[in-house]
Scaffold this motif. Sequence first.
Motif, PDB file in Angstrom:
ATOM      1  N   LEU A  91      11.355  58.227  65.543  1.00  9.40           N
ATOM      2  CA  LEU A  91      10.081  57.659  65.989  1.00  9.40           C
ATOM      3  C   LEU A  91      10.264  56.822  67.253  1.00  9.40           C
ATOM      4  CD1 LEU A  91       8.533  56.627  62.542  1.00  9.40           C
ATOM      5  CD2 LEU A  91       7.813  58.508  64.021  1.00  9.40           C
ATOM      6  N   ARG A  92      11.352  56.052  67.320  1.00 13.35           N
ATOM      7  CA  ARG A  92      11.577  55.224  68.500  1.00 13.35           C
ATOM      8  C   ARG A  92      11.856  56.081  69.733  1.00 13.35           C
ATOM      9  NH1 ARG A  92      15.824  52.829  67.015  1.00 13.35           N
ATOM     10  NH2 ARG A  92      17.347  53.780  68.420  1.00 13.35           N
ATOM     11  N   VAL A  93      12.768  57.038  69.598  1.00 10.25           N
ATOM     12  CA  VAL A  93      13.100  57.896  70.741  1.00 10.25           C
ATOM     13  C   VAL A  93      11.911  58.786  71.103  1.00 10.25           C
ATOM     14  CG1 VAL A  93      14.624  59.732  71.569  1.00 10.25           C
ATOM     15  CG2 VAL A  93      15.561  57.872  70.192  1.00 10.25           C
ATOM     16  N   GLY A  94      11.224  59.314  70.095  1.00 10.85           N
ATOM     17  CA  GLY A  94      10.074  60.184  70.356  1.00 10.85           C
ATOM     18  C   GLY A  94       8.986  59.481  71.133  1.00 10.85           C
ATOM     19  N   LYS A  95       8.691  58.232  70.767  1.00 11.20           N
ATOM     20  CA  LYS A  95       7.660  57.474  71.483  1.00 11.20           C
ATOM     21  C   LYS A  95       8.129  57.093  72.880  1.00 11.20           C
ATOM     22  CE  LYS A  95       5.460  55.651  67.315  1.00 11.20           C
ATOM     23  NZ  LYS A  95       5.198  54.441  66.474  1.00 11.20           N
ATOM     24  N   ALA A  96       9.408  56.709  72.983  1.00  8.95           N
ATOM     25  CA  ALA A  96       9.935  56.325  74.297  1.00  8.95           C
ATOM     26  C   ALA A  96       9.948  57.507  75.257  1.00  8.95           C
ATOM     27  CB  ALA A  96      11.350  55.759  74.144  1.00  8.95           C
ATOM     28  N   GLN A  97      10.271  58.710  74.741  1.00  3.99           N
ATOM     29  CA  GLN A  97      10.348  59.907  75.569  1.00  3.99           C
ATOM     30  C   GLN A  97       9.026  60.677  75.584  1.00  3.99           C
ATOM     31  OE1 GLN A  97      13.131  60.747  77.369  1.00  3.99           O
ATOM     32  NE2 GLN A  97      14.070  58.849  76.649  1.00  3.99           N
ATOM     33  N   ARG A  98       8.039  60.172  74.854  1.00  3.14           N
ATOM     34  CA  ARG A  98       6.726  60.819  74.747  1.00  3.14           C
ATOM     35  C   ARG A  98       6.892  62.276  74.304  1.00  3.14           C
ATOM     36  NH1 ARG A  98       3.220  59.837  79.911  1.00  3.14           N
ATOM     37  NH2 ARG A  98       1.723  60.868  78.567  1.00  3.14           N
ATOM     38  N   SER A  99       7.611  62.447  73.207  1.00  4.77           N
ATOM     39  CA  SER A  99       7.896  63.777  72.665  1.00  4.77           C
ATOM     40  C   SER A  99       7.141  63.985  71.353  1.00  4.77           C
ATOM     41  CB  SER A  99       9.401  63.946  72.432  1.00  4.77           C
ATOM     42  OG  SER A  99       9.656  65.111  71.672  1.00  4.77           O
ATOM     43  N   PRO A 100       6.053  64.787  71.350  1.00  5.62           N
ATOM     44  CA  PRO A 100       5.334  65.055  70.104  1.00  5.62           C
ATOM     45  C   PRO A 100       6.212  65.680  69.029  1.00  5.62           C
ATOM     46  CG  PRO A 100       4.044  65.795  71.992  1.00  5.62           C
ATOM     47  CD  PRO A 100       5.418  65.441  72.506  1.00  5.62           C
ATOM     48  N   ALA A 101       7.177  66.505  69.439  1.00  7.47           N
ATOM     49  CA  ALA A 101       8.042  67.170  68.460  1.00  7.47           C
ATOM     50  C   ALA A 101       8.903  66.156  67.713  1.00  7.47           C
ATOM     51  CB  ALA A 101       8.914  68.214  69.150  1.00  7.47           C
ATOM     52  N   LEU A 102       9.517  65.202  68.430  1.00  6.20           N
ATOM     53  CA  LEU A 102      10.352  64.204  67.769  1.00  6.20           C
ATOM     54  C   LEU A 102       9.521  63.258  66.918  1.00  6.20           C
ATOM     55  CD1 LEU A 102      13.082  63.125  70.363  1.00  6.20           C
ATOM     56  CD2 LEU A 102      13.249  64.762  68.483  1.00  6.20           C
ATOM     57  N   VAL A 103       8.340  62.867  67.415  1.00  7.49           N
ATOM     58  CA  VAL A 103       7.466  61.979  66.637  1.00  7.49           C
ATOM     59  C   VAL A 103       7.023  62.675  65.347  1.00  7.49           C
ATOM     60  CG1 VAL A 103       5.222  60.811  66.578  1.00  7.49           C
ATOM     61  CG2 VAL A 103       6.668  60.654  68.616  1.00  7.49           C
ATOM     62  N   ALA A 104       6.650  63.956  65.448  1.00  5.75           N
ATOM     63  CA  ALA A 104       6.233  64.704  64.259  1.00  5.75           C
ATOM     64  C   ALA A 104       7.390  64.825  63.274  1.00  5.75           C
ATOM     65  CB  ALA A 104       5.731  66.094  64.658  1.00  5.75           C
ATOM     66  N   ASP A 105       8.589  65.060  63.797  1.00  2.00           N
ATOM     67  CA  ASP A 105       9.761  65.164  62.925  1.00  2.00           C
ATOM     68  C   ASP A 105      10.017  63.829  62.229  1.00  2.00           C
ATOM     69  OD1 ASP A 105      11.780  66.652  61.784  1.00  2.00           O
ATOM     70  OD2 ASP A 105      13.216  66.292  63.390  1.00  2.00           O
TER      71      ASP A 105
END
Length: 296
Positions: free
Chosen positions: A132-146
Amino acid sequence: MGRKTLWVAAASVLVGIAVLGLKTLAWWVTGSVALLSDALESIINVAASAAALLALNVSARPADANHQYGHHKAEYLSAVLEGVLVVIAALTIMREAYNGFLDPRLPEQPLKGMMLNGAATALNGVWCMVLLRVGKAQRSPALVADGKHILTDVVTSVGVLGGFVLVPITGWPQLDPLLAGLVALNVLWTGWGLMKDSVGGLMDAAAPPEVVARIRELVSLHAAGAIEAHDLRTRHAGRITFVEFHLVVPGGMTVAAAHDICDRIESAFEKDMDDAVITIHVEPEGEAKHRGVVVL
C-alpha cells in the motif's frame, strides 16, 4: 515506472507462495474448514500477485504505433481481475463453510495450527503495508489493489485465529465454519470495491478533487500573460494524469509568446506533479468564456 515497483511486485509473488505454504500446512495438521478456506484465498493471492506483476511489466512499455498514449491502463485490467478473483475466493470459502457446518468437527492440534497461521498472518500484515505504501507513492493501481487484497486475507486470518481460541473453549465445532462464512462476506465486499474503483479508471474517471484544485492553482500561478483557462478536463490512466484545457491569450500576442506561456505552465507541472501529461489549446481573447481558471 521505477524498478522499485517491479521488484516489489515480484517479491509479492514470493511472499504469497510462502504464506500459502504456511496456511496449507496449518490446515493439514488441524483439518479445520476455516483454515482450508484461508488457504484457498491464499491461492487466489498468488494468482493475483502474478497478474499484477504481468500488468506492471506491460504498463511500463513505451507508447507505440498501436498504443500512442502508452499502456498504463493495463494496471486497471489487473486490478479488475484481482477483484474477480477475490469474489471467487469468497464464494469458495462460503461453499466450504456450508459443507463444514453440515459436518462439523473440532480441529486437531489447534495450538500448532494457530502458530502456523499466525506466522503467515504476520508476514501478510507486514507485506500488505509495504504494498500500500509503495503503490500509493508510485501511483500504481496494481500494487494498491494487491495490497488491499492481502489486507482482506489478514482480516480473514485474524477471524480464523479468533475462532480457534473460541472453539476449544465453547466446545461448539459449528463455530469454525460459521466464522469462515462471516469472514467470506467481508472478502466479497472488498472484491466488489476493488472492481468498482478499477472500472472507474478504465472509464476515464476524473482526477480526485484535491488534484484538480492543485492543477487549477498551478495554471493560475504560472500563466502570466494569458487571460484565462477554461474547459479543464482530467483523467487517470494508471500512474499518469492527463490534463487538457483551453488557454485564452490576447489576440495580438505572437505564437512564440503564447508558446512561452505554455512552456512555463508545463515546466511548473513537471516540477510539482509526477507523471502528468498536459495538452493546451491556445485561443484568442474573443473565445474567452469568463469562467474557469483566472490567471493571476
